[in-house]
Design a protein around this motif. Structure first.
Motif, short mmCIF file in Angstrom:
data_model
loop_
_atom_site.label_atom_id
_atom_site.label_comp_id
_atom_site.label_asym_id
_atom_site.label_seq_id
_atom_site.Cartn_x
_atom_site.Cartn_y
_atom_site.Cartn_z
N ASN A 11 18.18 -17.34 0.50
CA ASN A 11 18.63 -16.20 1.32
C ASN A 11 20.14 -16.25 1.53
OD1 ASN A 11 16.18 -14.99 1.53
ND2 ASN A 11 15.75 -15.67 3.63
N ALA A 12 20.68 -17.44 1.78
CA ALA A 12 22.11 -17.59 2.04
C ALA A 12 22.93 -17.18 0.82
CB ALA A 12 22.42 -19.03 2.43
N ILE B 273 26.19 -11.61 5.08
CA ILE B 273 26.32 -10.32 5.77
C ILE B 273 25.95 -10.39 7.25
CG2 ILE B 273 26.02 -8.91 3.69
CD1 ILE B 273 23.05 -8.59 4.53
N GLY B 274 25.23 -11.43 7.62
CA GLY B 274 24.83 -11.58 9.02
C GLY B 274 23.69 -10.66 9.40
N ARG C 232 11.53 -6.49 6.03
CA ARG C 232 12.82 -6.64 5.37
C ARG C 232 13.82 -5.71 6.04
NH1 ARG C 232 14.02 -5.92 0.09
NH2 ARG C 232 15.05 -7.91 0.21
N HIS D 175 16.45 -4.59 4.25
CA HIS D 175 17.24 -3.91 3.21
C HIS D 175 16.36 -3.30 2.14
CE1 HIS D 175 20.67 -5.89 4.94
NE2 HIS D 175 19.94 -6.99 4.95
N THR E 178 10.58 -9.66 -1.12
CA THR E 178 9.28 -9.13 -0.67
C THR E 178 9.14 -9.14 0.85
OG1 THR E 178 8.34 -11.32 -0.86
CG2 THR E 178 8.12 -9.87 -2.77
N MET F 136 8.67 -11.92 2.46
CA MET F 136 7.70 -12.99 2.75
C MET F 136 8.38 -14.32 3.04
SD MET F 136 4.49 -12.12 2.53
CE MET F 136 3.61 -13.56 1.99
N GLY F 137 9.64 -14.51 2.52
CA GLY F 137 10.29 -15.81 2.55
C GLY F 137 10.35 -16.44 3.94
N PHE G 237 20.82 -20.60 10.20
CA PHE G 237 19.40 -20.80 10.49
C PHE G 237 19.20 -22.26 10.87
CE2 PHE G 237 17.00 -16.99 9.39
CZ PHE G 237 17.99 -16.21 8.79
P1 ADP Z 1 13.30 -11.32 1.57
O1 ADP Z 1 14.45 -12.16 1.38
O2 ADP Z 1 12.27 -11.48 0.54
O3 ADP Z 1 13.58 -9.94 1.95
P2 ADP Z 1 12.90 -12.89 3.87
O4 ADP Z 1 11.69 -13.06 4.72
O5 ADP Z 1 13.42 -14.12 3.26
O6 ADP Z 1 12.51 -11.83 2.83
O7 ADP Z 1 14.00 -12.23 4.74
C1 ADP Z 1 13.68 -11.19 5.57
C2 ADP Z 1 14.93 -10.40 5.84
O8 ADP Z 1 15.84 -11.12 6.64
C3 ADP Z 1 15.70 -10.09 4.64
O9 ADP Z 1 15.21 -8.89 4.08
C4 ADP Z 1 17.11 -9.96 5.13
O10 ADP Z 1 17.33 -8.66 5.62
C5 ADP Z 1 17.15 -10.87 6.28
N1 ADP Z 1 17.83 -12.12 5.91
C6 ADP Z 1 17.23 -13.26 5.54
N2 ADP Z 1 18.14 -14.22 5.34
C7 ADP Z 1 19.35 -13.69 5.60
C8 ADP Z 1 20.70 -14.19 5.57
N3 ADP Z 1 20.97 -15.46 5.27
N4 ADP Z 1 21.71 -13.33 5.88
C9 ADP Z 1 21.42 -12.05 6.19
N5 ADP Z 1 20.18 -11.54 6.26
C10 ADP Z 1 19.14 -12.34 5.95
#
Ligand code: ADP
Length: 614
Positions: free
Chosen positions: A518-519, A551-552, A567, A569, A577, A579-580, A607
Motif C-alpha cells: 500500500n505504501a 497521498i495520506g 476502497r 479510490h 480489491t 481486501m488488503g 500504519f
Molecule cells: P486496496 O489497496 O486493495 O484498495 P486496502 O484494504 O489495502 O485495499 O486499502 C483500502 C484503502 O485504504 C485503499 O483503497 C486506500 O484508499 C487506502 N489506503 C491504504 N493504504 C494507504 C496508504 N498507505 N496511503 C493512502 N491510502 C491508503
C-alpha cells in the motif's frame, strides 16, 4: 502506857463521852498495835480488847489496802499533830470486811494521850453502793467505748460531757479538748447543716431525731441518732463513709454500665447492618432499628418472644440450620439466604456466645438480583458468542468453499473469452473486441477478488506454528518480491535492526507485505516513495510502524479502510480489491494485537500494529 490508860479511865466524863460516841475510836502505839478500842469501835468491828494481841491494825486491814494504810500511818507517825483520812477495808469479827472511813491523828505530843488516835465510822453501805455505781458506770463506759459507733453526751448548753474513743477518732480530737465545750463552738462550719438542724430539733423539741449527713472538713459521711437525755442530748454517730463510698462507687458503676449499654445500643443502632440477639432459649433480647426495617417486624412484636414463634415460616430454612450449627459448634457462620415471605435475600453472620447468638445481617436483594441478572446476561452472551462463532465459522467456510469453487467456472470464462479473442478477433468489430476486453478484465478482477476472499477466509486457520522470525529477513523477502515496482518508482525502503520475534511467520509476512505494498501504491504520481519501518517494544508487545510519504488518508476514513471491500479510490487510479487492510487487521488481531494509523492527506501515512509477545 499503863499510866495513860489510867488517866483516861479516871476521867469518867470523857470515858462516857467516848463510849457513847457514834464513831469508833482506837488508839495505836508506835508499833501500830491497837492499845485501846472504844466500845463503839468494838461494836463496829465486833472485836474487843481481849483479842487485841492478835489484832494489830495491819492484820485487820484488807491485804489490798494494807500498803496504802501503812503509807498513811507512817506519814502520821512522823508528824505530831498531823491528821490523815483514809478509807480501808477492815476485818470484822464475823470474818468479813467492812469499809471504815478513818481519821488518824498523831497525838504523841499530847502526854495524856501519847498515841495515834483513830476515829472511824462504818461506811460499808455507802462504799458498796459507790462501788456498785462505779461498776455500773464503768460497764456503761466500757460499753460506750467498745461500740464502734461514736457516742457523745451533751448537757443543757450543748457542751460535751462525755465522748467515747470512736468520737475522738472520728473528729481527730482528744476528749479533754471536747469536754465542757459547746458543740457548735468546736464545729462552727457544721452550723446550718442537716446535722445541725437535727441536733437542734432533738434538743429543743426533746424528741428522737436521726439523719445522714456529709461533714465536708473531715470528709465524713455520718449517720446520726439523737436522743434527748436529761436536759441535754445523747448523740450516736456512725461513720458510714466507706459504706457511702461503696454506694457511690456502685452508683457510678451502674451509671457506667448504663452508659456503656447505652453506647453499645447506640453502636448497634447506628451500624448499617440489621442486628438481633437471642438467648440460649431463642428468646429475642435485642432487635435494632435496622432489623425492624429489614425483617419488617417491629421490636414490640419480637422482643422477649421466641424467635421461631414469630418466624415460624423460617423453621428449616438455611438460616435456621446455620444458626443451629453455629450454636452446636460454637463457631461463627456466614451465609446468604433467601426469605420467601418477603422475597428478599440476606447476607448473614451469626456469632455464638455462651448465652445465645448475635446475628448481623443485611438486605442484599438488589445485589443478588443484579448478580442473577448478570449471570443470565452472561449466559446469553456466551450463547450469542457461541452462535456468532458458529456463524462466523460457517461464513468463513462458505467464503472458502465459494471462492474455491468459483475459481473453476471463472477460469473457464476467462479461458473461453481468451479463445474468442484469439480465434475470432478478425471477425469482431472494435466494439466487440472492446466488450471482450471488458469481460476479460472483469473476470481477472473477479479472480483477484476471489483470491483475496479466499485469503481472508483462510486467516486464522492455523497451518503453521510459532517460530523465531527475523523481521529484517521478512522485509528482505518482500523487497525482492516487489523488486520491479521498487526499481520503477526508485522507491527507498528503510529498516534496520528489526527484532526477531516468536510468531507465526506467514501471517506476519502477509501483514508487512500488505502495508509495504500500500505504501508503494498510494503515492502521488512521480513521487519517489520513501518507506520507513521501525519498531518499539514493551514487556507485552512489539509495536511496528510502516511510514510512507504517500497521498495520506482523511481521518474520517480511518475505520472504513479496514472494512472488507472498502476502497477510497477508483480502480482506474489505484488498483485493488479493498481486501488488503481487512486481511491485515484480521491477522494482527489473531496475533493478539491491534492496528491503527496516523495520517493526513498529502502528508503520508503511518500504519502501526502490535504483536503480543510469546
Ligand atoms: P486496496 O489497496 O486493495 O484498495 P486496502 O484494504 O489495502 O485495499 O486499502 C483500502 C484503502 O485504504 C485503499 O483503497 C486506500 O484508499 C487506502 N489506503 C491504504 N493504504 C494507504 C496508504 N498507505 N496511503 C493512502 N491510502 C491508503
Amino acid at each position: 502506857m499503863e499510866t495513860k490508860q489510867k488517866n483516861i479511865d479516871s476521867d469518867a466524863r470523857f470515858r462516857k463521852l467516848i463510849e457513847n460516841s457514834f464513831s469508833g475510836i482506837t488508839l495505836l502505839n508506835r508499833d501500830l498495835d491497837i492499845i485501846y478500842r472504844s466500845p463503839s469501835a468494838e461494836r463496829i468491828n465486833g472485836w474487843n480488847m481481849a483479842e487485841r494481841v492478835k489484832n494489830t491494825t495491819k492484820d485487820l486491814t484488807h491485804p489490798d489496802d494494807r500498803e496504802q494504810l501503812i503509807l498513811l500511818l507512817n506519814e502520821v507517825l512522823d508528824s505530831p499533830g498531823l491528821s490523815k483520812t483514809g478509807c480501808f477495808r477492815s476485818l470484822h469479827f464475823s470474818g468479813h470486811y467492812i469499809w471504815l472511813e478513818c481519821v488518824y491523828t498523831n497525838m504523841f505530843n499530847e502526854p495524856e494521850i501519847n498515841a495515834i488516835v483513830c476515829n472511824f465510822i462504818d461506811v460499808t453501805e455507802r462504799k458498796l453502793a459507790e462501788i456498785e455505781v462505779q461498776k455500773k458506770t464503768s460497764q456503761v463506759q466500757y460499753l460506750l467505748e467498745s461500740i464502734t459507733d461514736g457516742f457523745a453526751s451533751l448537757d443543757e448548753n450543748l457542751c460535751y460531757t462525755y465522748v467515747n474513743t470512736a468520737i475522738e477518732n472520728m473528729v481527730g480530737m482528744k476528749s479533754e479538748n471536747l469536754i465542757g465545750r459547746n458543740i457548735w463552738e468546736i464545729f462552727p462550719d457544721a452550723v446550718g447543716s442537716a446535722t445541725y438542724h437535727a441536733i437542734q430539733k432533738a434538743f429543743t423539741e426533746k424528741i428522737y431525731v436521726s439523719n445522714e449527713d456529709h461533714y465536708e472538713p473531715l470528709n465524713l459521711w455520718q449517720e446520726n441518732r439523737i436522743y434527748p437525755s436529761g436536759n441535754g442530748i445523747s448523740l450516736f454517730i456512725r461513720n458510714i463513709t466507706s459504706q457511702k463510698n461503696q454506694e457511690l462507687q456502685r452508683e457510678l458503676l451502674s451509671l457506667a454500665v448504663t452508659q456503656s449499654l447505652k453506647e453499645k445500643n447506640n453502636i448497634l443502632e447506628s451500624i448499617g447492618d440489621a442486628f438481633f440477639a437471642v438467648d440460649e432459649n431463642w428468646i429475642v433480647t435485642y432487635w435494632n432499628n435496622m432489623a425492624e426495617k429489614v425483617l419488617q417486624t417491629p421490636k414490640s412484636n419480637i422482643i422477649n418472644k421466641m424467635l421461631w414463634d414469630v418466624f415460624k415460616d423460617a423453621i428449616g430454612s438455611v438460616s435456621y440450620n446455620n444458626y443451629h450449627e453455629a450454636i452446636a459448634t460454637n463457631q461463627a457462620v456466614h451465609f446468604e439466604d433467601h426469605y420467601e415471605r418477603l422475597n428478599k435475600w440476606y447476607e448473614v453472620s451469626a456469632y455464638p456466645s455462651g448465652k445465645g447468638l448475635s446475628v448481623y445481617f443485611k438486605d442484599i436483594t438488589e445485589r443478588k438480583v443484579s448478580e442473577i441478572l448478570l449471570k443470565e446476561l452472561n449466559n446469553d452472551l456466551k450463547k450469542q458468542t457461541k452462535e456468532l462463532a458458529t456463524s462466523n465459522a460457517e461464513l468463513e467456510q462458505f467464503a472458502y468453499v465459494a471462492s474455491h469453487d468459483l475459481q473453476e467456472p471463472l477460469r473457464m470464462i476467462t479461458g473461453f473469452l481468451s479463445q474468442i479473442e484469439r480465434r475470432y478477433s478478425d471477425k469482431l468489430d472494435s466494439k466487440g473486441r472492446q466488450y471482450i476486453h471488458f469481460a476479460v478484465d472483469g473476470a481477472k478482477r473477479m479472480r483477484e477478488i476471489i483470491l483475496d476472499l479466499l485469503e481472508f477466509s483462510r486467516v486464522g486457520r492455523v497451518e503453521d506454528s510459532i517460530e523465531p522470525t527475523d523481521t529484517n529477513k521478512l522485509l528482505n523477502d518482500i523487497i525482492s518480491l516487489y523488486h520491479k515496482k521498487i526499481a520503477d518508482k526508485k522507491a527507498v525502503i528503510q529498516y534496520d535492526n528489526l527484532p526477531t520475534i516468536n510468531t507465526y511467520k506467514v501471517p506476519l509476512r502477509q501483514v508487512f507485505q500488505n502495508l509495504v505494498s500500500n505504501a508503494l501504491k498510494y503515492q502521488q504520481a512521480g513521487n519517489v516513495p520513501v518507506i520507513k519501518i521501525n519498531y518499539t517494544q514493551t514487556s507485552k508487545y512489539y509495536t511496528f510502524s510502516v511510514q510512507d510519504n504517500g497521498i495520506g488518508i482523511d481521518a474520517e476514513y480511518f475505520d472504513t479502510i479496514f472494512i472488507i471491500f472498502q476502497r477510497l479510490h477508483n480502480k482506474e487510479i489505484y488498483s485493488g480489491t479493498g481486501m488488503g487492510l481487512a486481511v491485515t487487521k484480521k491477522i494482527v488481531e489473531n496475533l493478539g494485537g491491534k492496528i491503527w494509523l496516523e495520517s493526513e492527506p498529502g502528508k503520508g501515512s503511518t500504519f502501526y500494529f502490535n504483536i503480543l509477545k510469546k
